[in-house]
Design an enzyme around this catalytic site. Structure first.
Site, PDB file in Angstrom:
ATOM      1  N   GLY A   1       8.668   8.243   1.623  1.00 13.21           N
ATOM      2  CA  GLY A   1       8.347   7.006   1.268  1.00 13.21           C
ATOM      3  C   GLY A   1       7.192   6.748   2.385  1.00 13.21           C
ATOM      4  O   GLY A   1       6.325   7.523   1.889  1.00 13.21           O
ATOM      5  N   SER A   2       7.270   5.557   3.085  1.00 12.79           N
ATOM      6  CA  SER A   2       6.026   5.532   3.688  1.00 12.79           C
ATOM      7  C   SER A   2       5.586   6.625   4.402  1.00 12.79           C
ATOM      8  O   SER A   2       4.085   6.798   5.057  1.00 12.79           O
ATOM      9  CB  SER A   2       6.044   4.161   5.219  1.00 12.79           C
ATOM     10  OG  SER A   2       6.211   3.132   4.160  1.00 12.79           O
ATOM     11  N   THR A   3       6.112   7.584   4.654  1.00  9.97           N
ATOM     12  CA  THR A   3       5.374   8.642   5.555  1.00  9.97           C
ATOM     13  C   THR A   3       4.371   9.239   4.555  1.00  9.97           C
ATOM     14  O   THR A   3       3.693  10.194   5.900  1.00  9.97           O
ATOM     15  CB  THR A   3       6.964   9.732   6.299  1.00  9.97           C
ATOM     16  OG1 THR A   3       7.323  10.374   5.609  1.00  9.97           O
ATOM     17  CG2 THR A   3       7.549   9.146   6.993  1.00  9.97           C
ATOM     18  N   PHE A   4       4.524   8.947   3.778  1.00  6.54           N
ATOM     19  CA  PHE A   4       3.907  10.309   2.864  1.00  6.54           C
ATOM     20  C   PHE A   4       2.466   9.675   3.179  1.00  6.54           C
ATOM     21  O   PHE A   4       1.469   9.946   2.214  1.00  6.54           O
ATOM     22  CB  PHE A   4       4.049   9.988   0.956  1.00  6.54           C
ATOM     23  CG  PHE A   4       3.115  10.863   0.303  1.00  6.54           C
ATOM     24  CD1 PHE A   4       2.937  11.938   0.778  1.00  6.54           C
ATOM     25  CD2 PHE A   4       2.832   9.691  -0.940  1.00  6.54           C
ATOM     26  CE1 PHE A   4       2.836  12.714  -0.149  1.00  6.54           C
ATOM     27  CE2 PHE A   4       2.106  10.990  -1.610  1.00  6.54           C
ATOM     28  CZ  PHE A   4       2.067  12.225  -1.784  1.00  6.54           C
TER      29      PHE A   4
END
Lengths: 388, 640
Positions: free
Chosen positions: B326-329
């Site tokens: 998700g957005s941690t990427f």
């Protein structure tokens, strides 16, 4: 002196007889028995009990018996020969009857504290009876085939009874002893040619009868033969004895593991190690050197015996002496061949070494007769050729 | 008279001749016997001697003592505990039933067990022991011991069993041992016979399995002479084996336990690692399981309930659970674009709530959009449109190249057999695995860490650590010391990423937690010098239909558990001079900021303030820090 022996009923005195005794042979016998004591001591893990002490006592008794027999005039033994044979045969029939009533393989009769194996007795009785037969035979008739039927029956009947017990080893021993006496008595060589041929036929018959209703041997005897021919057939069962024996024997090498050091003997890998397989223990502990020494001793005993026989002036004595020698030879040859995997496991003890009372007694009785024949080697018998 | 004498002389010469023939034949047979002796004892003597040794000497392996495992802070994780057992030697008792009757007065022996025992005793050779009962309590054992003289054939004996004092807290990490299977034995090659020893256990999972060879040690050898029946007579030779290595793990037991407890009933994972030496300080996967059950043997019922639990307690989710990051990427996407020279830190994109690609419309999580955002704001507010835009222009292959430098799609070198590599897709991957061309729309999905991109919590921690340490290729590790000797750390290699680019991303991560408008601002640590910097992530596990989007996206609370989003959070601390990286995943937990970030905050607080978390560590009004009520120190169990 000679004339006294020839004619006199007043023979030499007891001390004279004792002096005349073939002492080297006696010493050899004691020596072999001594090896036996040492081995009995070893299989009991270095203890005189339970085997060595008993074996020594038996030997001592039998040894005295042997000397007593040797002192008795050989003509007495000729006189009692047929009676001896007859009693032995009756006892053999006795165990056969008792055996069919009792357990499967009954080989002995209990007479009070003594456990008697008639088949052992028969080995000597047959020798003596055959010796008398040929001694008494009119020399002119020895070439007649008809005269051979009686001795053949004398051999065949007890042999057949022993086979039925079933004790193949003793039967072979009886038969070979008997045949050898016939051979030495001067029976025509054609007869032996014929005999070999018919024996071959019998072996063939035994093999083809396997599995038939009329099988000549018991199944376990067939098994023993099959396993003997190929011990790997049944390494845990019937082949186990042969295989373990060969391993233990072979592992002795040239010099052996040392007295009281045979590992497989001590660890129970050997069956019947104090009786039939005592030679394996000897092979493991003393190696080939030990084996050859014992074999050599046996052969020297045999040679002394036969040489003694040759010097005897009467046929009865010669045949008795030679018959005893042959029985002795058959004992150790079959036993050694058996433990080294050259013959089936047939239950023949190693003479004078294996633990066992009857065989020791009988064997020394036989040697007693041999010595009696030797001591009385120049006596004359009343008449010869009166029978037949 | 003369005639008779003649006959006699004739007989004698026949006798003598034939005697000589006979003796010759006997001599020949005796020679054959002698030759046979020569054959058996000289020619084949060595062979038979070897066979004799094989028949009587049984070499038996002596199982080495398995190495123990302790945590970084010295807490025992896997130990060898005395196993008090009672055995019976049949040959020493005349009345087996009577003996067992007497024994059942001292220790529990249910009738069913008695029946099974009777069978086993019957089958076992008289001089071999039969285990009547094991893992007895000390007082039961003591009682049997005291009465042993009166119990014919009964012998109290001491064995060792593996014990895991921390039970559920380290189940996945430390793993467990069990009897070797036939395949284990086969694979072990010449060590196979050791594995077959009764009572021998080998590592089946976790560190126990990875470090099996080191923990196992080297077997000793005892050469025992046995008789024909197999009864041991004497020991001829004894060579003691080498005990297995004692391992010190990198894991801090306090932190590990805290992380496990902090996760509570949630299903998920927490990984904390040192960003310089790669030491994994905590690797929590929940729910946990008690490995002790596997050592003693698990009942069918317990095994099934573990296996069929929807939260998969047996899986080590920290290394084997694969989730879309998700957005941690997004940090990785940003760095890829910076590295490619596509954008500068000041590059702005207008977010109107969605972006068009062909006939498809890609939505930002924020309805109505973020307006114009630069890189810092894009990460801080987690604007999807910003990353759709730069990913689209970057292309999947350039994105994948940078992502791999941060460990995404690369198998972590941690050794755990269940560790997975996840996926960092590119055009070649798609062709190889899906036999299809890459679609541009898929690049946009990858740009926000969705679609084909997956990674494990450990990989996310590695990714975060490599950002935090300024772009160095740190590798996670679990073993800190062997037999007390420190394991050398690997020297750090650079990933080749421009330090300035990493710094820009780190500043944005600081903003996520500490600046107003940041998605994780509610979970910030207020203590200067201890702040964390991080990134939230919410991974969708379902497809949002156009109809749903028009009607308003369902709230996670309104969905069944297994359809809710995964909550993710990655962070490092302290923000200005980082040392630790953390990743938190809560399966179907909902939003990353709401569920995962507070867990990361608590774990990082516990890590930085192991004794007591000071007042004012968190801002006023924030959710209180999770604390565990102090429990009594465990009993001093008799560990060997």
């Amino acid at each position: 002196m000679t004339s006294v022996e020839h004619h006199g009923t007043a023979g030499p005195t007891l001390p004279q007889k004792l002096l005349r005794l073939n002492w080297p042979l006696v010493v050899l016998i004691v020596l072999v028995a001594g090896i036996g004591f040492a081995m009995q001591y070893s299989v009991a893990d270095g203890s005189v009990d339970p085997y060595a002490r008993k074996q020594m006592i038996r030997f001592a008794v039998s040894f005295v018996g042997m000397l007593v027999v040797a002192m008795v005039d050989i003509r007495f033994w000729r006189g009692t020969a047929y009676a001896f044979y007859g009693v032995s045969l009756l006892l053999l029939v006795g165990v056969e009857v008792a055996g069919s009533v009792g357990m499967g393989a009954q080989r002995w009769i209990d007479i009070g504290p003594i456990r008697l194996q008639p088949s052992e007795l028969m080995k000597i009785a047959l020798v003596v009876a055959l010796a008398r037969y040929f001694h008494d035979l009119n020399p002119r008739r020895i070439r007649h085939v008809f005269t051979l039927i009686i001795p053949l029956m004398m051999i065949a009947v007890p042999a057949a009874l022993v086979v039925k017990q079933p004790d193949l080893g003793t039967a072979v021993l009886l038969a070979s002893g008997g045949i050898v006496i016939m051979f030495l008595a001067g029976v025509s060589l054609w007869f032996f040619a014929l005999l070999v041929a018919s024996l071959g036929g019998m072996v063939y018959a035994i093999f083809i009868s396997k599995g038939q209703d009329w099988a000549l041997l018991k199944p376990y005897q067939y098994d023993r033969i099959a396993v003997f021919l190929n011990p790997e057939l049944d390494p845990r069962g019937a082949g186990y004895h042969i295989t373990q024996s060969k391993i233990a024997f072979g592992s002795g090498g040239a010099m052996g593991e040392g007295y009281l050091q045979g590992p497989l003997s001590r660890l129970d890998f050997l069956p019947e190690k104090h009786t039939d397989f005592i030679f394996t223990v000897l092979g493991e502990e003393f190696g080939m050197v030990g084996g050859l020494v014992l074999l050599g001793l046996y052969m020297v005993v045999l040679l002394f015996g036969l040489m003694t026989a040759m010097r005897i002036r009467h046929l009865f004595g010669r045949l008795v002496a030679a018959g005893v020698c042959m029985t002795f030879f058959a004992y150790f040859a079959i036993n050694m061949a058996m433990v080294m995997g050259l013959a089936p496991v047939v239950g023949v003890p190693l003479p004078l070494v294996s633990y066992g009372g009857t065989s020791m007694l009988v064997l020394l009785f036989g040697f007693g007769l041999l010595l009696s024949a030797q001591v009385h080697g120049k006596v004359t018998f009343p008449r010869r050729g009166t029978v037949l | 008279m003369a005639m008779r004498r003649y006959r006699n002389e004739h007989d004698r010469s026949v006798f003598s001749r034939r005697s000589l023939v006979l003796f010759g034949a006997q001599g020949a047979l005796a020679t054959a016997l002698g030759a046979r002796m020569y054959q058996l004892q000289i020619i084949e003597g060595e062979k038979y001697a070897a066979r004799a040794d094989r028949a009587r000497i049984r070499p038996s392996l002596l199982a080495p003592v398995r190495g123990q495992i302790i945590s970084r802070d010295g807490k025992p994780l896997a130990v060898n505990r005395h196993n008090y057992k009672v055995v019976l030697y049949r040959e020493e008792t005349e009345d087996i039933e009577g003996t067992l009757d007497q024994l059942s007065a001292l220790i529990p022996l249910p009738p069913l067990r008695r029946k099974a025992l009777a069978e086993e005793i019957r089958r076992t050779r008289a001089f071999l022991p039969v285990v009547i009962a094991e893992n007895l309590k000390w007082d039961e054992f003591a009682e049997v011991n005291a009465n042993a003289p009166a119990l014919a054939g009964i012998s109290p004996e001491l064995g060792l069993t593996r014990h895991y004092p921390e039970a559920d807290f380290t189940g996945h990490l430390v793993g467990y041992v069990a009897s070797a299977s036939e395949r284990d034995v086969e694979r072990a090659g010449k060590d196979g016979s050791l594995l077959k020893l009764p009572g021998m256990r080998i590592g089946k999972s976790g560190v126990e399995r990875v470090e099996e060879i080191a923990l196992r040690g080297k077997a000793g050898l005892s050469r025992v002479e046995k008789d024909a029946h197999g009864r041991p007579m004497q020991e001829l030779e004894r060579r003691e084996g080498t005990p297995g290595e004692d391992l010190t793990l990198t894991v801090d037991m306090d932190l590990q336990k805290y992380a496990m407890q902090r996760m509570g009933e949630e299903s998920g994972a927490v990984v904390v690692m040192d960003i310089y030496d790669g030491d994994v300080l905590a690797m929590a996967s929940t729910p946990g399981f008690d490995p002790n059950g596997f050592v003693l043997g698990l009942s069918q019922k317990d095994w099934l309930s573990l296996r069929d639990n929807e939260k998969k307690p047996l899986n080590n989710k920290a290394v084997s659970g694969l989730y879309p990051p998700g957005s941690t990427f997004k940090m990785v996407v940003a760095m890829a674009a910076l590295e490619a020279g596509l954008i500068g830190p000041g590059h702005s994109v207008y977010c109107g709530g969605h972006i068009e690609l062909g006939s498809h419309r890609f939505h930002c999580w924020k309805r109505g959009g973020h307006g114009t955002v630069n890189l810092h704001e894009g990460i801080k507010q987690s604007c999807d449109v910003y990353f759709y835009d730069i990913a689209k222009r970057l292309g999947i292959d350039r994105l994948a190249e940078t992502a791999r430098k941060f460990g995404v799609g690369v198998l972590p070198e941690i050794g755990l057999v269940d560790a997975k590599a996840g996926t960092m897709p590119d055009t070649a991957w798609k062709r190889a695995y899906k036999n299809e061309a890459w679609y541009p729309g898929e690049t946009l999905h990858a740009g926000i860490g969705q679609g084909y991109v997956t990674g494990s919590p450990l990989q996310l921690a590695v990714m975060t650590a490599r950002i935090a340490n300024g772009g160095f290729e740190v590798h996670p590790r679990l073993v800190r010391a062997r037999n007390g000797d420190r394991v050398k750390t690997r020297s750090l290699r650079g990933t080749g990423i421009d330090k300035a680019h990493v710094e820009a991303v780190k500043r944005a991560m600081y903003g996520v937690v500490n600046e107003s408008g940041g998605t994780a601002r509610r979970s910030r640590i207020a203590m200067p010098g201890y702040e964390m910097a991080g990134k939230t992530g919410t991974a969708q596990v379902r497809r949002i239909t156009t109809a749903e989007r028009a009607a308003g996206v369902f709230k996670n609370e309104d969905l069944p558990w297994e359809r809710r989003d995964h909550a993710l959070f990655v962070a490092f601390a302290p923000a200005d001079d980082p040392r630790y990286a953390i990743s938190v995943i809560v399966e179907h937990g909902g939003g990353g900021s709401k569920v995962a970030a507070p867990i990361a905050r608590d774990v990082l607080l516990k890590l930085q303030f192991p004794k007591e978390i000071p007042e004012g560590a968190i801002p006023q009004g924030a959710a209180p820090v999770f604390t565990v009520e102090k429990e009594d120190e465990e009993d001093g169990s008799e560990d060997a």
